[in-house]
Scaffold this motif. Structure first.
Motif, PDB file in Angstrom:
ATOM      1  N   TYR A 117      35.654  23.294  59.720  1.00  0.00           N
ATOM      2  CA  TYR A 117      35.342  23.700  57.591  1.00  0.00           C
ATOM      3  C   TYR A 117      34.813  25.038  57.676  1.00  0.00           C
ATOM      4  N   PRO A 118      35.351  25.502  56.817  1.00  0.00           N
ATOM      5  CA  PRO A 118      34.554  27.476  56.832  1.00  0.00           C
ATOM      6  C   PRO A 118      32.913  26.865  56.638  1.00  0.00           C
ATOM      7  N   ALA A 119      32.973  28.493  56.590  1.00  0.00           N
ATOM      8  CA  ALA A 119      31.021  27.829  56.930  1.00  0.00           C
ATOM      9  C   ALA A 119      31.363  28.762  55.327  1.00  0.00           C
ATOM     10  N   ASP A 120      31.651  29.838  54.489  1.00  0.00           N
ATOM     11  CA  ASP A 120      31.715  30.503  53.610  1.00  0.00           C
ATOM     12  C   ASP A 120      31.723  29.700  52.359  1.00  0.00           C
ATOM     13  N   PHE A 121      31.417  30.430  51.134  1.00  0.00           N
ATOM     14  CA  PHE A 121      31.038  29.863  49.625  1.00  0.00           C
ATOM     15  C   PHE A 121      32.517  30.355  48.742  1.00  0.00           C
ATOM     16  N   VAL A 135      29.407  34.355  42.901  1.00  0.00           N
ATOM     17  CA  VAL A 135      29.155  36.448  42.702  1.00  0.00           C
ATOM     18  C   VAL A 135      29.137  36.872  43.854  1.00  0.00           C
ATOM     19  N   VAL A 136      28.743  35.921  45.217  1.00  0.00           N
ATOM     20  CA  VAL A 136      28.489  36.415  46.320  1.00  0.00           C
ATOM     21  C   VAL A 136      29.765  36.618  47.000  1.00  0.00           C
ATOM     22  N   TYR A 137      30.412  35.382  47.063  1.00  0.00           N
ATOM     23  CA  TYR A 137      32.402  34.657  47.352  1.00  0.00           C
ATOM     24  C   TYR A 137      33.184  35.674  47.312  1.00  0.00           C
ATOM     25  N   GLU A 138      32.692  35.810  45.702  1.00  0.00           N
ATOM     26  CA  GLU A 138      33.986  37.217  45.317  1.00  0.00           C
ATOM     27  C   GLU A 138      33.681  38.755  46.154  1.00  0.00           C
ATOM     28  N   ALA A 139      32.189  39.440  45.582  1.00  0.00           N
ATOM     29  CA  ALA A 139      32.095  40.372  46.469  1.00  0.00           C
ATOM     30  C   ALA A 139      32.160  40.741  48.062  1.00  0.00           C
ATOM     31  N   LEU A 140      32.115  39.304  48.636  1.00  0.00           N
ATOM     32  CA  LEU A 140      32.280  39.398  50.379  1.00  0.00           C
ATOM     33  C   LEU A 140      33.860  39.500  50.652  1.00  0.00           C
ATOM     34  N   ARG A 141      34.807  38.891  49.833  1.00  0.00           N
ATOM     35  CA  ARG A 141      35.490  39.317  50.279  1.00  0.00           C
ATOM     36  C   ARG A 141      36.792  40.099  49.463  1.00  0.00           C
ATOM     37  N   ASN A 142      36.260  40.800  49.010  1.00  0.00           N
ATOM     38  CA  ASN A 142      36.778  42.405  48.540  1.00  0.00           C
ATOM     39  C   ASN A 142      36.244  43.438  49.797  1.00  0.00           C
TER      40      ASN A 142
END
Length: 518
Positions: free
Chosen positions: A132-136, A473-480
């Motif tokens: 499974y994924p390790a991100d948010f 907030v962090v997830y959407e930022a890091l996907r950019n």
């Protein structure tokens, strides 16, 4: 019950530990080891020499929070791993930290659903990546009650699509987990073939029998005439379901997946078949331990993160505190442990303190912040008096839920819902909620007092909401922009494997042979 025998002086100092963890295994199928009708000869053989904990419970009926708690001996409200996308921070000691600090080699083959940049949490080595994924990205949102995040929320496609296949995403993963774990056991037998050996703890964590309900034909065929392909309690009409079950039904999109009796039978048949698939893996691991002469000096823990409702009450998967979802198997075998059944309620939170106790490691430095307790005393005949605690604050919920299992009682509370109280001796199927019965008001008030002493529900809710909002907030930022994933990348040092020119072939061949000189 026979007391726990003291191991001999050789094994007392340096026992090895093999933890076999499976995923979503319903503890009701393990009333005293595997149920008689399950085709699981290797698990049954392990059960015969194990301490078997009949009424063992998860700390939270979802993968990531359950596993973080399992490793730390702390509830989700302490670890702050509330759901399948909550970061497991590096400063929380796990059993891998405790054992490694004491000199153990610690390794993980398989799933542990760590979220965040730390993908080790005390393990010296991980043999596989996670499934499974390790991100948010799987963060639920209490600000939007009732919202379905369709691309990752469960739905009943796992049920309507149940059947047979020779390879799946999950089979590919678990085949690799087992292969690398057995390979590591061979390696450990060769590395440690001397008096100064380093003790080891190997965690082998499979993703079966977690849905989707798809099994290999040779295991599927074992259950052609199975008499357990329909639930004990059939579907309860929606209007008669409790409020949380209604939320689960909505979050899993039941309305768009009408089920037939055949869907239910095929799903349960595949689930049982995958228990037999896992049984084969357990047999391989125990066989490798036996042939490498490490079995007698190895504690084996068999456990699961949470259960599966399997259609009981019309519910599937987990995410609630009913027995099918929250009760999980726990068996412990090894030096000095006599086989026997223990019926007093226990918890996966107890595993880390038990591991440390059996290995002779003190947890005194952090015990004030630990929610579990060692089961060694219980195996020695002592009475376990602490209640079992559970929490849930993930998808399908609109506010945190808590539960207490003590004696014959199970009590469940959510600030949004009426309380639930079940007498599991008189009502093992949990069909009669006694919370509104005047005859049981004293019992209910006792549990309310215990809940109020243990939890501040408003603070719990606020903490979950803060965590969710930050992660969005962090997830959407890091996907950019440039994206660097946290998923674990297993490293194989090819220049140190097999035969290379910086090695002496004569020494190499001798050192890699085990047993030697026969």
């Amino acid at each position: 019950m026979t007391a726990l025998r003291e191991p001999d002086t050789v094994t007392a100092n340096k026992p090895n530990i093999l933890i076999i963890m499976v995923d979503q295994l319903n503890g009701k199928l393990f009333p005293d080891g595997p149920a008689d009708w399950l085709h699981a000869p290797h698990m049954k053989a392990l059960a015969a020499r194990s301490a078997r904990f009949k009424n063992n419970y998860t700390s939270s009926a979802l993968c990531a929070p359950a596993r973080a708690s399992f490793m730390a001996g702390q509830l989700p409200s302490r670890t702050r791993v509330y759901d399948n996308a909550a970061e497991y921070i590096s400063s929380i000691p796990t059993f891998a930290h405790h054992l490694r600090r004491a000199g153990y080699y610690t390794a993980l083959s398989g799933k542990m659903h760590f979220v965040g940049p730390d993908q080790l949490h005390g393990f010296e080595e991980r043999l596989t990546t996670d499934i499974y994924p390790a991100d948010f990205g799987w963060t639920p949102d209490y600000r939007k009650p009732g919202e379905r995040i369709d691309w990752w929320y469960h739905n009943l496609g796992s049920v309507t699509g149940a059947g047979v296949a020779e390879i799946t995403n999950q089979m590919e993963y678990d085949d690799e987990v087992a292969f690398l774990a057995n390979q590591k056991l061979y390696h450990l037998s060769r590395e440690n073939d001397d008096q100064g050996r380093r003790p080891w703890c190997l965690t082998v964590s499979f993703t079966h029998p977690h849905d989707p309900y798809v099994a290999r034909k040779k295991f599927w065929d074992l259950y052609e005439d199975c008499e357990h392909l329909l639930p004990e309690v059939g579907e309860i009409p929606f209007d008669e379901q409790d409020p949380h079950s209604k939320r689960i039904i909505h979050s899993c999109d039941y309305d768009n997946f009408p089920l037939t009796e055949d869907n239910i039978r095929r799903s349960r048949r595949a689930y049982f078949a995958n228990i037999s698939y896992l049984d084969e893996k357990v047999g391989e691991l125990v066989d490798t331990l036996t042939r490498t002469r490490m079995l007698d000096n190895t504690y084996i823990f068999f456990c699961s993160d949470h259960g599966d409702m399997l259609g009981e009450r019309g519910l599937w998967f987990k995410m609630n505190f009913f027995e099918g979802s929250s009760r999980v198997p726990l068996m412990i075998a090894g030096p000095g442990i006599d086989g026997g059944l223990y019926e007093t309620p226990t918890s996966n939170l107890d595993v880390t303190p038990t591991l440390c106790d059996l290995a002779g490691i003190s947890m005194d430095e952090i015990m004030p912040w630990t929610d579990g307790m060692s089961l060694k005393g219980m195996m020695n005949g002592a009475e376990r008096t602490a209640p079992v605690l559970m929490e849930y604050a993930a998808e399908g919920s609109y506010a945190p839920m808590v539960a207490i299992r003590e004696g014959k009682w199970k009590y469940t509370h959510c600030e949004l819902d009426p309380d639930q109280l079940f007498d599991l001796e008189a009502d093992p199927l949990e069909l009669t909620n006694l919370a509104g019965d005047p005859a049981h008001i004293a019992v209910l008030e006792g549990f309310i007092a215990k809940r109020q002493a243990r939890w501040n529900m408003a603070e719990f809710d606020a903490s979950v909401r803060e965590s969710q909002a930050r992660r969005w907030v962090v997830y959407e930022a890091l996907r950019n922009g440039s994206y660097y994933p946290w998923d674990h990348q297993p490293l194989q040092k090819a220049s140190e494997r097999y035969m290379r020119n910086h090695m002496d072939l004569n020494i190499l061949e001798e050192s890699k042979r085990y047993p030697r000189g026969e």
